[in-house]
Write a protein that holds these residues in place. Structure first.
Motif, short mmCIF file in Angstrom:
data_model
loop_
_atom_site.label_atom_id
_atom_site.label_comp_id
_atom_site.label_asym_id
_atom_site.label_seq_id
_atom_site.Cartn_x
_atom_site.Cartn_y
_atom_site.Cartn_z
N VAL A 27 -1.35 25.25 7.87
CA VAL A 27 -2.47 26.08 7.39
C VAL A 27 -3.44 26.22 8.56
O VAL A 27 -4.06 25.26 9.00
N TRP A 175 -2.49 20.79 7.05
CA TRP A 175 -3.74 21.54 7.17
C TRP A 175 -4.32 21.32 8.56
O TRP A 175 -4.73 20.22 8.92
N THR A 179 -12.91 23.39 8.75
CA THR A 179 -13.58 22.56 7.74
C THR A 179 -14.26 23.45 6.70
O THR A 179 -15.00 24.37 7.05
N GLU A 180 -13.99 23.18 5.44
CA GLU A 180 -14.60 23.95 4.37
C GLU A 180 -15.99 23.41 4.05
O GLU A 180 -16.37 22.31 4.43
N SER A 211 -8.25 25.03 -0.09
CA SER A 211 -7.44 23.91 0.37
C SER A 211 -6.79 23.16 -0.78
O SER A 211 -5.67 22.65 -0.65
N TYR A 214 -3.63 24.96 -1.66
CA TYR A 214 -2.54 24.63 -0.73
C TYR A 214 -1.95 23.26 -1.07
O TYR A 214 -0.72 23.09 -1.09
N MET A 227 -3.89 16.38 5.14
CA MET A 227 -5.19 17.03 5.27
C MET A 227 -5.81 16.64 6.61
O MET A 227 -6.27 15.51 6.80
N ASN A 231 -12.10 17.93 4.47
CA ASN A 231 -12.25 18.53 3.14
C ASN A 231 -11.92 17.54 2.03
O ASN A 231 -11.05 16.68 2.18
N THR A 233 -10.29 18.12 -0.79
CA THR A 233 -8.91 18.50 -1.09
C THR A 233 -8.06 17.50 -1.87
O THR A 233 -7.99 17.55 -3.08
N LYS A 253 -8.03 11.75 5.50
CA LYS A 253 -8.36 13.10 5.86
C LYS A 253 -9.05 13.14 7.21
O LYS A 253 -9.69 12.17 7.60
#
Length: 444
Positions: A27, A175, A179-180, A211, A214, A227, A231, A233, A253
């Motif tokens: 991703v 991923w 960064t979200e 995310s 996904y 990850m 995130n 996620t 993560k």
């Protein structure tokens, strides 16, 4: 949380052998991903060396006395070879992997030209994308979706098609995107698999970032998920439940590459030497796409939470109140375009010693972000694929060595292991155990 086969009586691996090709769906096709993929292609051709990859260089002691040996990972457990890897990616920008690598300006053109054909063949699939989560990115190679559930099902279809078109035995989803915006854990939505699925079907955009779509899609298709950003996620009970139900390993993560790698390795020096800490100030400058995204305060908040979590489980006030009861920890990241992928970090550490007398430590790390991240990507992909073939599922704590903010069951008040050297023991002991050797190093 993690369930594994156990084989400790003999030197016969409890891991199923490698069969067929391993698909790697990434991703994000930015600096980290293209550096990782380009490097694999160059190594395959004998045009580079996978320096920094533990799976390619590190040796672990197994056995004792006359039986002692120092073996590479692949001699302890069966790992996929670099020749087994087949790549695909999602990205909101339509540029192929060669174009993206040129734009990232990490690797030199003379190196990229040697694998131009292979890179040009990787054209990103339309991304599951929501601009509200990454305000600084505005690509047009995105999926048209009705809701979060439809978004997830489209990702699942991408995975199935990639696997079928390439005749793959297995797929890992990694991923390596931006960064979200920070998403706090909401137990009413994230607490159970049922509540998560209901929120996705109701198109709860506020608490279900792309995310999570996904990650859900990967787990639903039986694919390990990694990850590589901070995130939320997969760091929620609903995803743990789903991973256990589907018997799929997950890891996260946030790739541990530069400043946090140094911090997780240096902080234990203070701890074992019984030196006090008054404050630790960390700041960075970075000019790539990740730096651009993190220049947005809402996105930086996600990274800040990840980075701030490192010290508290290494230098704990409960264990040494005289030394660590009231230290100040600050982290900053600044977007500075001229540096591009060449990140620079500064750490100012205020410590105290005998009779409380103050001292200072300064660390200046000039690193290449993606050059450090690429081998981490390779190691995580190969090891989580091995973990699945071993029967592991759920959170893979032994992969914490590669991650900034290791996942842990906070419902049970579990303390994550952030000490780099303790993480290395966890990694070695799991490889020993799965390889049929005694896991003989205690985690003090």
């Amino acid at each position: 949380m993690t369930q594994c086969k156990s084989n400790t009586k003999g030197k016969t691996s409890g891991v199923q052998p490698v069969q067929g090709k391993l698909g790697v769906m990434v991703v994000g096709l930015g600096a980290v991903a293209t550096t990782f993929i380009s490097g694999v292609f160059l190594v395959r051709k004998g045009l580079g060396k996978p320096i920094g990859a533990m799976t390619q260089y590190d040796r672990i002691r197994v056995g004792e006395g006359s039986d002692e040996q120092h073996l590479m990972y692949r001699d302890i457990v069966p790992l996929a070879s670099l020749d087994d890897l087949v790549f695909a990616a999602w990205d909101p920008y339509p540029a192929n992997a060669f174009e993206s690598a040129i734009n990232a300006e990490v690797l030199r053109a003379k190196d990229l030209l040697k694998v131009q054909k292979e890179l040009e063949a990787i054209r990103p699939l339309p991304a599951a994308f929501d601009k509200d989560y990454v305000a600084r990115i505005d690509g047009d190679n995105v999926k048209a979706v009705k809701d979060r559930w439809d978004m997830t099902n489209q990702i699942r279809e991408d995975i199935r098609k990639f696997k079928e078109d390439n005749g793959l035995e297995r797929v890992v989803v990694l991923w390596a995107a931006s960064t979200e915006v920070y998403v706090p854990v909401d137990m009413e939505v994230h607490g159970t698999l049922q509540s998560l699925e209901e929120a996705m079907k109701k198109d709860n955009k506020a608490l279900i970032p792309p995310s999570m779509c996904y990650a859900y899609a990967a787990i639903a298709e039986g694919c390990p998920f990694i990850m590589g950003a901070p995130n939320t996620t997969v760091d929620i009970p609903a995803m743990w439940e789903f991973a256990e139900k589907m018997r799929v390993p997950i890891a996260g993560k946030d790739f541990k590459t530069g400043q946090t790698l140094v911090k997780s390795g240096f902080a234990p020096i203070l701890g074992v030497r019984c030196l006090g800490l008054e404050g630790w100030f960390s700041t960075n400058i970075l000019g790539n796409r990740d730096g651009l995204v993190l220049d947005e305060p809402a996105n930086f908040r996600t990274k800040e939470v990840s980075k701030l979590s490192t010290l508290e489980s290494i230098l704990m006030a409960d264990n040494q109140p005289d030394l660590y009861s009231d230290y100040y920890h600050k982290v900053r990241i600044n977007y500075y375009p001229p540096r591009k992928d060449n990140k620079e970090s500064w750490d100012n550490i205020d410590i105290f010693g005998w009779l409380g007398y103050p001292m200072q430590i300064k660390i200046n790390f000039l690193c290449r972000d993606s050059i450090l991240a690429a081998p981490v990507c390779l190691d995580l992909v190969l090891l989580i694929d091995m973990a699945q073939r071993a029967g592991n599922y759920g959170i893979q704590r032994f992969l914490s060595f590669f991650l900034k903010s290791p996942m842990h069951d906070y419902r049970e008040k579990e303390t994550p292991v952030n000490n780099l050297f303790q993480q290395y023991i966890m990694l070695k002991n799991e490889l020993r155990r799965l390889g049929g050797y005694k896991a003989d190093e205690p985690l003090d």
